[in-house]
Design a protein around this motif. Sequence first.
Motif, PDB file in Angstrom:
ATOM      1  N   ASP A  34     -69.508 -28.103 -22.697  1.00 12.06           N
ATOM      2  CA  ASP A  34     -69.170 -29.256 -21.863  1.00 12.06           C
ATOM      3  C   ASP A  34     -69.904 -30.498 -22.367  1.00 12.06           C
ATOM      4  OD1 ASP A  34     -71.816 -29.571 -20.311  1.00 12.06           O
ATOM      5  OD2 ASP A  34     -71.309 -27.455 -19.992  1.00 12.06           O
ATOM      6  N   THR A  35     -69.557 -31.647 -21.818  1.00 12.36           N
ATOM      7  CA  THR A  35     -70.088 -32.921 -22.308  1.00 12.36           C
ATOM      8  C   THR A  35     -71.605 -33.003 -22.172  1.00 12.36           C
ATOM      9  OG1 THR A  35     -68.014 -34.011 -21.703  1.00 12.36           O
ATOM     10  CG2 THR A  35     -69.926 -35.426 -22.067  1.00 12.36           C
ATOM     11  N   ALA A  36     -72.137 -32.568 -21.022  1.00 12.42           N
ATOM     12  CA  ALA A  36     -73.592 -32.642 -20.809  1.00 12.42           C
ATOM     13  C   ALA A  36     -74.330 -31.736 -21.781  1.00 12.42           C
ATOM     14  CB  ALA A  36     -73.923 -32.255 -19.364  1.00 12.42           C
ATOM     15  N   THR A  37     -73.793 -30.535 -21.997  1.00  8.01           N
ATOM     16  CA  THR A  37     -74.441 -29.618 -22.943  1.00  8.01           C
ATOM     17  C   THR A  37     -74.379 -30.183 -24.353  1.00  8.01           C
ATOM     18  OG1 THR A  37     -73.861 -27.711 -21.577  1.00  8.01           O
ATOM     19  CG2 THR A  37     -74.420 -27.277 -23.869  1.00  8.01           C
ATOM     20  N   GLY A  38     -73.247 -30.807 -24.716  1.00 11.27           N
ATOM     21  CA  GLY A  38     -73.133 -31.415 -26.038  1.00 11.27           C
ATOM     22  C   GLY A  38     -74.165 -32.494 -26.247  1.00 11.27           C
ATOM     23  N   SER A  39     -74.417 -33.303 -25.221  1.00 13.21           N
ATOM     24  CA  SER A  39     -75.451 -34.345 -25.325  1.00 13.21           C
ATOM     25  C   SER A  39     -76.837 -33.733 -25.413  1.00 13.21           C
ATOM     26  CB  SER A  39     -75.371 -35.283 -24.112  1.00 13.21           C
ATOM     27  OG  SER A  39     -74.109 -35.911 -24.045  1.00 13.21           O
ATOM     28  N   PHE A  40     -77.038 -32.617 -24.685  1.00 17.26           N
ATOM     29  CA  PHE A  40     -78.352 -31.965 -24.679  1.00 17.26           C
ATOM     30  C   PHE A  40     -78.700 -31.398 -26.060  1.00 17.26           C
ATOM     31  CE2 PHE A  40     -81.073 -28.255 -24.060  1.00 17.26           C
ATOM     32  CZ  PHE A  40     -82.127 -28.810 -23.334  1.00 17.26           C
ATOM     33  N   LEU A  41     -77.698 -31.030 -26.842  1.00 14.23           N
ATOM     34  CA  LEU A  41     -77.971 -30.477 -28.176  1.00 14.23           C
ATOM     35  C   LEU A  41     -78.804 -31.428 -29.025  1.00 14.23           C
ATOM     36  CD1 LEU A  41     -74.497 -28.902 -29.094  1.00 14.23           C
ATOM     37  CD2 LEU A  41     -76.607 -27.665 -28.555  1.00 14.23           C
ATOM     38  N   ASP A  42     -78.647 -32.739 -28.803  1.00 11.59           N
ATOM     39  CA  ASP A  42     -79.414 -33.715 -29.579  1.00 11.59           C
ATOM     40  C   ASP A  42     -80.906 -33.639 -29.287  1.00 11.59           C
ATOM     41  OD1 ASP A  42     -77.118 -34.725 -30.802  1.00 11.59           O
ATOM     42  OD2 ASP A  42     -76.770 -36.176 -29.191  1.00 11.59           O
ATOM     43  N   LEU A  43     -81.276 -33.075 -28.136  1.00 12.95           N
ATOM     44  CA  LEU A  43     -82.695 -32.955 -27.782  1.00 12.95           C
ATOM     45  C   LEU A  43     -83.362 -31.763 -28.464  1.00 12.95           C
ATOM     46  CD1 LEU A  43     -82.519 -33.684 -23.938  1.00 12.95           C
ATOM     47  CD2 LEU A  43     -82.833 -35.302 -25.836  1.00 12.95           C
ATOM     48  N   LEU A  44     -82.566 -30.871 -29.024  1.00 11.26           N
ATOM     49  CA  LEU A  44     -83.131 -29.691 -29.693  1.00 11.26           C
ATOM     50  C   LEU A  44     -83.478 -30.044 -31.129  1.00 11.26           C
ATOM     51  CD1 LEU A  44     -80.681 -26.958 -28.310  1.00 11.26           C
ATOM     52  CD2 LEU A  44     -82.988 -27.497 -27.510  1.00 11.26           C
ATOM     53  N   ASP A  45     -84.548 -30.849 -31.263  1.00 12.21           N
ATOM     54  CA  ASP A  45     -84.955 -31.342 -32.584  1.00 12.21           C
ATOM     55  C   ASP A  45     -86.364 -30.900 -32.969  1.00 12.21           C
ATOM     56  OD1 ASP A  45     -86.434 -32.830 -30.812  1.00 12.21           O
ATOM     57  OD2 ASP A  45     -85.690 -34.785 -31.469  1.00 12.21           O
ATOM     58  N   GLY A  46     -86.946 -29.966 -32.206  1.00 11.70           N
ATOM     59  CA  GLY A  46     -88.262 -29.439 -32.533  1.00 11.70           C
ATOM     60  C   GLY A  46     -89.427 -30.239 -32.006  1.00 11.70           C
ATOM     61  N   THR A  47     -89.167 -31.330 -31.281  1.00 11.39           N
ATOM     62  CA  THR A  47     -90.272 -32.166 -30.778  1.00 11.39           C
ATOM     63  C   THR A  47     -90.647 -31.839 -29.341  1.00 11.39           C
ATOM     64  OG1 THR A  47     -88.748 -33.898 -30.024  1.00 11.39           O
ATOM     65  CG2 THR A  47     -89.566 -34.054 -32.294  1.00 11.39           C
ATOM     66  N   ARG A  48     -89.903 -30.932 -28.699  1.00  7.57           N
ATOM     67  CA  ARG A  48     -90.140 -30.628 -27.294  1.00  7.57           C
ATOM     68  C   ARG A  48     -90.261 -29.122 -27.094  1.00  7.57           C
ATOM     69  NH1 ARG A  48     -86.191 -34.282 -28.066  1.00  7.57           N
ATOM     70  NH2 ARG A  48     -86.231 -36.285 -26.918  1.00  7.57           N
ATOM     71  N   GLY A  49     -91.165 -28.744 -26.206  1.00  5.66           N
ATOM     72  CA  GLY A  49     -91.262 -27.351 -25.800  1.00  5.66           C
ATOM     73  C   GLY A  49     -90.263 -27.057 -24.695  1.00  5.66           C
ATOM     74  N   LEU A  50     -90.157 -25.790 -24.314  1.00  8.01           N
ATOM     75  CA  LEU A  50     -89.181 -25.400 -23.289  1.00  8.01           C
ATOM     76  C   LEU A  50     -89.419 -26.069 -21.938  1.00  8.01           C
ATOM     77  CD1 LEU A  50     -88.513 -21.636 -24.047  1.00  8.01           C
ATOM     78  CD2 LEU A  50     -86.839 -23.490 -23.963  1.00  8.01           C
TER      79      LEU A  50
END
Length: 393
Positions: free
Chosen positions: A35-51
């Motif tokens: 979905d659109t929100a999940t697609g946007s969230f993929l950009d945050l998976l760049d290794g700079t943030r923990g869970l």
Amino acid sequence: MHPMVKPALRRGWRDLNTVQFGMAPAHAMVLGPVDTATGSFLDLLDGTRGLPLLREEGRGMGLPDGHVDALVERLARSGLLDDATGGGPAADTLRAKKAVLDRLRSDLGALSLVAPAPGDALGHLAARRSLRVQVRGAGRVGVTLAALLAGSGVGRIEVRDLGRVEPWDVAPGGLPPDSIGERREEAARRAVRRAAPDRPPRPTADDEELGLSLVIIAPRDGLSVHAPDLTAAEPLIASGTPHLYAGVVEATGVVGPLVLPGDTGCAGCLDRSRADRDPTWPRLLAQWRSGTSRHVPACDLTVATGVAGLAAAHALAFLDGRPPSSTGARWEASAPELHWHAKPVWPHPDCPCGAMEKSKKGERAAEAEKPHETMAGQQPHAARLSGTWRAHV
């Protein structure tokens, strides 16, 4: 864990809710529905943030509780996720050497495509630093191959050979022109040092006890490529040391076999199989080996470089824990067509290496474990993957 979608795979949207990771079919995957929100969230998976931070940002984007963890798990299960902090203590040590790691970034990206679990790629790259590989032969193939392994992060590369560098030993990426006349081993050692991104770890007594991770036999003499020396291989078979053959004979490049002593066909198996097929083989071999050839080997630069590159890639695959296609097989390509093709090296019943007996035991075990046929006379189907979340292009 700091999740990161593997940057080696380029991303593209096939439609509004289907995303493709990667371009080359060997490693690309299509995932959906997204979905659109999940697609946007993929950009945050760049290794700079923990869970914890990712969960918080996910809630701010309107994603339901548990969605972030489920997405991360699915991406990891599909082999698309890396961990910017994973790989263990050795990986942490390598991360601290920024200049060294920057030299190896491209290698790390390639490893991430074949090491599926998060953090595995850097773990494998860091593990290479503790490996010890010996290359036997300091010609156009051997030195270039040794330099490629050193440049790929293998920590300890030893090159063994006799004599002095001849003009026809020189090759880009191997021995330079100013090494002509020098001792081959010393010139090769400098070439390996130039190629390495870092100083090799200081050897310890434990390293010596562990022995060699791999021996690569890359003779300058074409005959020794075509018909490997059996006596030279005997200590390797006896000690259980894996070894790979590579070289050029009369404008034919050869890579393999990679011999796993007691498991795969060896040089002795190859020799006996040839004698079985051609009764004149021993007579020809005796003539070729009588005396010393004074001819400059027919080893053109491009074929030699191609052999060195392919052999280094096969060696790295083995060292990283993935048996390459040269395991028990010889890959050959001859000028001018240069079509690479594989020739199996089967275990021979008369060879003392023991591979034939191991092969027979494996066949008997496989037969014993063979699943029973169904009433319709067909084998049961394996469980199918559920859902549409994982599909290779």
